[in-house]
Design a protein around this motif. Structure first.
Motif, PDB file in Angstrom:
ATOM      1  N   ASP A   1     -21.208 -15.039 -21.845  1.00 15.99           N
ATOM      2  CA  ASP A   1     -22.593 -14.992 -21.375  1.00 15.99           C
ATOM      3  C   ASP A   1     -22.742 -15.535 -19.963  1.00 15.99           C
ATOM      4  OD1 ASP A   1     -22.462 -17.759 -21.675  1.00 15.99           O
ATOM      5  OD2 ASP A   1     -23.609 -17.778 -23.524  1.00 15.99           O
ATOM      6  N   CYS A   2     -21.636 -15.975 -19.353  1.00 13.86           N
ATOM      7  CA  CYS A   2     -21.626 -16.435 -17.951  1.00 13.86           C
ATOM      8  C   CYS A   2     -22.721 -17.467 -17.685  1.00 13.86           C
ATOM      9  CB  CYS A   2     -21.760 -15.256 -17.001  1.00 13.86           C
ATOM     10  SG  CYS A   2     -20.366 -14.120 -17.028  1.00 13.86           S
ATOM     11  N   GLY A   3     -22.907 -18.362 -18.641  1.00 15.29           N
ATOM     12  CA  GLY A   3     -23.798 -19.490 -18.408  1.00 15.29           C
ATOM     13  C   GLY A   3     -25.224 -19.317 -18.869  1.00 15.29           C
TER      14      GLY A   3
ATOM     15  N   VAL B   1     -29.264  -7.149 -15.464  1.00 12.09           N
ATOM     16  CA  VAL B   1     -28.723  -7.183 -14.105  1.00 12.09           C
ATOM     17  C   VAL B   1     -27.205  -6.992 -14.139  1.00 12.09           C
ATOM     18  CG1 VAL B   1     -28.567  -8.550 -11.995  1.00 12.09           C
ATOM     19  CG2 VAL B   1     -30.613  -8.717 -13.433  1.00 12.09           C
ATOM     20  N   PRO B   2     -26.652  -6.128 -13.268  1.00  8.66           N
ATOM     21  CA  PRO B   2     -25.223  -5.821 -13.297  1.00  8.66           C
ATOM     22  C   PRO B   2     -24.321  -7.015 -12.973  1.00  8.66           C
ATOM     23  CG  PRO B   2     -26.406  -4.088 -12.157  1.00  8.66           C
ATOM     24  CD  PRO B   2     -27.388  -5.211 -12.380  1.00  8.66           C
ATOM     25  N   PHE B   3     -23.137  -6.993 -13.626  1.00  5.17           N
ATOM     26  CA  PHE B   3     -22.068  -7.959 -13.375  1.00  5.17           C
ATOM     27  C   PHE B   3     -20.788  -7.185 -13.087  1.00  5.17           C
ATOM     28  CE2 PHE B   3     -24.620 -11.406 -14.364  1.00  5.17           C
ATOM     29  CZ  PHE B   3     -23.921 -12.609 -14.366  1.00  5.17           C
ATOM     30  N   LEU B   4     -20.002  -7.706 -12.159  1.00  8.00           N
ATOM     31  CA  LEU B   4     -18.722  -7.111 -11.779  1.00  8.00           C
ATOM     32  C   LEU B   4     -17.596  -8.012 -12.252  1.00  8.00           C
ATOM     33  CD1 LEU B   4     -17.410  -4.791  -9.998  1.00  8.00           C
ATOM     34  CD2 LEU B   4     -17.404  -6.477  -8.140  1.00  8.00           C
ATOM     35  N   THR B   5     -16.506  -7.418 -12.712  1.00  7.87           N
ATOM     36  CA  THR B   5     -15.334  -8.200 -13.099  1.00  7.87           C
ATOM     37  C   THR B   5     -14.059  -7.451 -12.779  1.00  7.87           C
ATOM     38  OG1 THR B   5     -14.185  -9.338 -14.920  1.00  7.87           O
ATOM     39  CG2 THR B   5     -15.364  -7.309 -15.469  1.00  7.87           C
ATOM     40  N   PRO B   6     -13.018  -8.148 -12.319  1.00 13.58           N
ATOM     41  CA  PRO B   6     -11.720  -7.481 -12.171  1.00 13.58           C
ATOM     42  C   PRO B   6     -11.124  -7.167 -13.529  1.00 13.58           C
ATOM     43  CG  PRO B   6     -11.518  -9.828 -11.710  1.00 13.58           C
ATOM     44  CD  PRO B   6     -12.980  -9.555 -11.907  1.00 13.58           C
ATOM     45  N   ILE B   7     -10.342  -6.115 -13.577  1.00  9.22           N
ATOM     46  CA  ILE B   7      -9.664  -5.695 -14.804  1.00  9.22           C
ATOM     47  C   ILE B   7      -8.178  -5.543 -14.521  1.00  9.22           C
ATOM     48  CG2 ILE B   7      -9.329  -3.705 -16.337  1.00  9.22           C
ATOM     49  CD1 ILE B   7     -12.303  -3.405 -16.493  1.00  9.22           C
TER      50      ILE B   7
ATOM     51  N   TYR C   1     -11.917  -2.409 -11.683  1.00  9.04           N
ATOM     52  CA  TYR C   1     -13.058  -3.299 -11.898  1.00  9.04           C
ATOM     53  C   TYR C   1     -13.953  -2.734 -12.992  1.00  9.04           C
ATOM     54  CZ  TYR C   1     -11.792  -5.747  -7.639  1.00  9.04           C
ATOM     55  OH  TYR C   1     -11.120  -6.479  -6.697  1.00  9.04           O
ATOM     56  N   GLY C   2     -14.601  -3.660 -13.724  1.00  5.24           N
ATOM     57  CA  GLY C   2     -15.605  -3.272 -14.695  1.00  5.24           C
ATOM     58  C   GLY C   2     -16.990  -3.584 -14.162  1.00  5.24           C
ATOM     59  N   PHE C   3     -17.945  -2.757 -14.514  1.00  9.43           N
ATOM     60  CA  PHE C   3     -19.320  -2.914 -14.051  1.00  9.43           C
ATOM     61  C   PHE C   3     -20.222  -2.856 -15.277  1.00  9.43           C
ATOM     62  CE2 PHE C   3     -23.029  -2.129 -11.378  1.00  9.43           C
ATOM     63  CZ  PHE C   3     -22.696  -2.797 -10.203  1.00  9.43           C
ATOM     64  N   PHE C   4     -20.824  -4.001 -15.642  1.00  9.74           N
ATOM     65  CA  PHE C   4     -21.599  -4.127 -16.867  1.00  9.74           C
ATOM     66  C   PHE C   4     -22.941  -4.782 -16.544  1.00  9.74           C
ATOM     67  CE2 PHE C   4     -17.044  -4.479 -17.641  1.00  9.74           C
ATOM     68  CZ  PHE C   4     -16.838  -3.430 -18.510  1.00  9.74           C
ATOM     69  N   PHE C   5     -23.722  -5.173 -17.555  1.00 11.90           N
ATOM     70  CA  PHE C   5     -24.951  -5.904 -17.262  1.00 11.90           C
ATOM     71  C   PHE C   5     -25.090  -7.103 -18.180  1.00 11.90           C
ATOM     72  CE2 PHE C   5     -26.858  -3.031 -20.550  1.00 11.90           C
ATOM     73  CZ  PHE C   5     -27.497  -3.987 -21.334  1.00 11.90           C
ATOM     74  N   ARG C   6     -25.956  -8.022 -17.753  1.00  9.33           N
ATOM     75  CA  ARG C   6     -26.315  -9.181 -18.570  1.00  9.33           C
ATOM     76  C   ARG C   6     -27.834  -9.283 -18.615  1.00  9.33           C
ATOM     77  NH1 ARG C   6     -25.032 -15.298 -16.646  1.00  9.33           N
ATOM     78  NH2 ARG C   6     -26.685 -14.741 -15.170  1.00  9.33           N
ATOM     79  N   ASP C   7     -28.385  -9.580 -19.798  1.00 11.38           N
ATOM     80  CA  ASP C   7     -29.812  -9.878 -19.893  1.00 11.38           C
ATOM     81  C   ASP C   7     -30.117 -11.131 -19.081  1.00 11.38           C
ATOM     82  OD1 ASP C   7     -30.293  -7.765 -21.539  1.00 11.38           O
ATOM     83  OD2 ASP C   7     -30.415  -8.923 -23.386  1.00 11.38           O
ATOM     84  N   GLN C   8     -31.155 -11.047 -18.229  1.00 19.49           N
ATOM     85  CA  GLN C   8     -31.541 -12.215 -17.430  1.00 19.49           C
ATOM     86  C   GLN C   8     -33.038 -12.468 -17.564  1.00 19.49           C
ATOM     87  OE1 GLN C   8     -27.842 -11.859 -14.384  1.00 19.49           O
ATOM     88  NE2 GLN C   8     -29.667 -12.884 -13.710  1.00 19.49           N
ATOM     89  N   GLY C   9     -33.454 -12.571 -18.819  1.00 19.80           N
ATOM     90  CA  GLY C   9     -34.836 -12.892 -19.101  1.00 19.80           C
ATOM     91  C   GLY C   9     -35.782 -11.854 -18.538  1.00 19.80           C
ATOM     92  N   ALA C  10     -36.896 -12.311 -18.014  1.00 20.99           N
ATOM     93  CA  ALA C  10     -37.945 -11.416 -17.540  1.00 20.99           C
ATOM     94  C   ALA C  10     -37.546 -10.630 -16.296  1.00 20.99           C
ATOM     95  CB  ALA C  10     -39.216 -12.206 -17.264  1.00 20.99           C
TER      96      ALA C  10
ATOM     97  N   ASN D   1     -26.305 -16.851 -24.996  1.00 16.79           N
ATOM     98  CA  ASN D   1     -26.510 -15.651 -25.817  1.00 16.79           C
ATOM     99  C   ASN D   1     -26.891 -14.407 -25.017  1.00 16.79           C
ATOM    100  OD1 ASN D   1     -25.894 -16.981 -28.236  1.00 16.79           O
ATOM    101  ND2 ASN D   1     -28.010 -17.707 -28.441  1.00 16.79           N
ATOM    102  N   LYS D   2     -26.701 -14.451 -23.683  1.00 17.17           N
ATOM    103  CA  LYS D   2     -27.007 -13.282 -22.849  1.00 17.17           C
ATOM    104  C   LYS D   2     -25.690 -12.623 -22.442  1.00 17.17           C
ATOM    105  CE  LYS D   2     -31.366 -14.511 -22.885  1.00 17.17           C
ATOM    106  NZ  LYS D   2     -32.365 -13.808 -23.695  1.00 17.17           N
ATOM    107  N   GLY D   3     -24.966 -12.111 -23.411  1.00 16.94           N
ATOM    108  CA  GLY D   3     -23.618 -11.620 -23.180  1.00 16.94           C
ATOM    109  C   GLY D   3     -23.548 -10.443 -22.221  1.00 16.94           C
ATOM    110  N   VAL D   4     -22.503 -10.416 -21.416  1.00 19.86           N
ATOM    111  CA  VAL D   4     -22.251  -9.328 -20.472  1.00 19.86           C
ATOM    112  C   VAL D   4     -21.635  -8.156 -21.228  1.00 19.86           C
ATOM    113  CG1 VAL D   4     -20.959  -8.625 -18.423  1.00 19.86           C
ATOM    114  CG2 VAL D   4     -21.942 -10.929 -18.552  1.00 19.86           C
TER     115      VAL D   4
END
Length: 504
Positions: free
Chosen positions: A224-226, A259-265, A246-255, A229-232
């Protein structure tokens, strides 16, 4: 290491991403906003700009798309797209949940006009997969299917593959969905969002040597990157010209939204791997393929821009539902709305113009000229969602008032037939129908607070009420800044907006 996440810092859910030569393209869910199907461009996977939309002022052409007769398509419209490039053609496919249609858009130039077609059949959370001379669509919820397509006839191919390839038979809260399918180094991969019971939302990947399976499953991300319970999760993968992934996903950021998240693969035994223990690691930003490029921001303080001698609404803005061009007008950085229907609240108002908010803090202000509104109209500036907060100018017995009207997150709205009025929090008599309004937004630590103020003479007066914003499944998107005007008694009143300023 540079902390580059979250990417875009705005609400771009269900992202799909491709690379064509040195350029990356991103397509995201836009639901009930128009123009729809925002196409973003990047040269480094971190910085992005809006370059086009798949469609302009309508999708299905249905009356509820136009907010007619107290109808709406909130939380529906355009969902979970797939974006692919094959043999010189760009393909974008998605479903309209409201119309139960599957749309296919094509273009040879992603910055030009896209051609719209409609497939026979409803393919939920679909992904296109081009495999030599065949094309498949991978789709479904819990039960994931592979269906071979006949693109010429826009239907499932007669006699082609059409079968379930794997399924989630557990009691998970969210079964496999949001498919993103690829063929890489001879293997077939399907990436899915998943939410096991008593666990953070998770990104999984299935792999097989044949499109038909059998498929092996592994966890890719459980992080959830901090934000608790808002898992990417939910998104795709892309390679760089120098062979990195790279992977391109999203995380719930409340209201603020999703919002997208980037990660190396990395790859281990032909399975993609993210960090250790499925956690997104710290990493250096990818190298730019065009380091001299200057990106246009994803937000703007301009309402319009000049294109070929004409003023047009800037790309960062979208209308809530389909606009009616006969009841709005634009000038040089001005926007006017003339009401054309009776409404009980802002959620029914035509031609409301919106712009995404920005994580983790942002503010905006605008001058509203309500000189030509009718009695009991409401014209103003809002933080917009189903639980909105609005500053509106109204006219009563030829006197002008500023109203703060809100709806709270614990109220229950009928998303399909929303006629519930807002709550009047404060009402202030005005000396003039022309006033400057400001909204400050604070998402940090999931505070999700909006504060309101208005300008009298040279200073801003703040209202004491702090509005609690919320992300709810009825609208299914992040809160936005919104310019609006609606009538509660008699149509034909006009409000004009100018000197908009966006600060992050």
């Amino acid at each position: 290491m540079q902390n580059i996440n979250p990417i875009t810092k705005q609400d771009y859910p269900d992202p799909d991403i491709i690379r064509v030569n040195d350029t990356y393209y991103l397509l995201s869910t836009t639901m009930h906003f128009f123009p729809g199907g925002a196409i973003l461009r990047s040269y480094d996977l971190v910085n992005w700009e809006i370059v086009n939309y798949l469609y302009a002022d309508e999708l299905d052409g249905a009356s509820n798309e136009a907010l007619a007769f107290e109808q709406n398509i909130y939380g529906r419209g355009m969902w979970a797209p797939t974006l692919r490039y094959h043999n010189g053609t760009f393909y974008a496919l998605f479903v309209s949940i409201e119309a139960q249609n599957t749309y296919l858009f094509t273009a040879t130039d992603p910055l030009a006009k896209w051609e719209k077609k409609c497939l026979t059949g409803m393919y939920y959370d679909a992904s296109l997969l081009f495999d030599e001379d065949k094309v498949y669509i991978i789709h479904g919820n819990r039960h994931i299917y592979a269906t071979e397509l006949d693109l010429e006839n826009l239907t499932a191919k007669e006699g082609g593959l059409n079968k379930e390839i794997f399924a989630d038979n557990s009691d998970s809260g969210l079964g496999y969905e949001g498919s993103h399918a690829y063929k890489i180094n001879g293997y077939y991969y399907v990436f899915n969002i998943h939410w096991p019971r008593n666990c953070v939302r998770t990104q999984v990947v299935h792999r097989a040597a044949s499109i038909e399976g059998p498929y092996e499953k592994k966890i890719l991300i459980q992080d959830d990157c901090g934000l608790r319970n808002k898992g990417v999760a939910q998104g795709g993968v892309v390679d760089t010209p120098d062979g990195k992934w790279y992977g391109f996903f999203f995380r719930d950021q409340g209201a603020c939204g999703r919002v997208p998240f980037l990660t190396p693969i990395t790859w281990e035994e032909n399975f993609p791997v993210v960090g250790s223990d499925y956690k997104i690691p710290e990493f250096e930003a990818p190298a730019s393929t065009n380091p001299k490029h200057k990106y246009e921001p994803l937000y703007t303080s301009d309402i319009t821009e000049n294109v070929n001698g004409c003023n047009v609404i800037k790309k960062q803005w979208q209308w809530n539902h389909t606009p009616d061009s006969s009841s709005y007008s634009i000038g040089e950085n001005t926007y006017s709305i003339t009401t054309d229907k009776i409404c009980t609240s802002i959620v029914q108002a035509r031609n409301t113009l919106t712009q995404r908010t920005y994580w983790d803090k942002c503010s905006a202000e605008v001058t509203v000229d309500a000189s030509h509104i009718n009695e009991f109209d409401h014209a103003g500036f809002a933080i917009f969602s189903s639980c909105y907060g609005q500053l509106s100018i109204t006219k009563e017995l030829n006197e002008y008032y500023l109203c703060l009207i809100t709806r709270e997150g614990d109220e229950v709205f009928d998303g399909r037939h929303d006629t519930l009025q807002g709550n009047l929090i404060e009402k202030i008599r005005l000396d003039s129908p022309i006033i400057r309004l400001r909204i400050d937004v604070d998402f940090e630590g999931l505070k999700d607070i909006a504060r309101f103020s208005y300008k009298t003479k040279k200073t801003y007066e703040s209202l004491s009420f702090n509005h609690k914003m919320a992300f709810k499944l009825d609208h299914f998107c992040g809160c936005r800044f919104a310019l609006f005007n609606y009538s509660t008694r008699r149509i034909g009143g006009t409000a004009t907006f100018s000197d908009f300023k966006y600060t992050k």
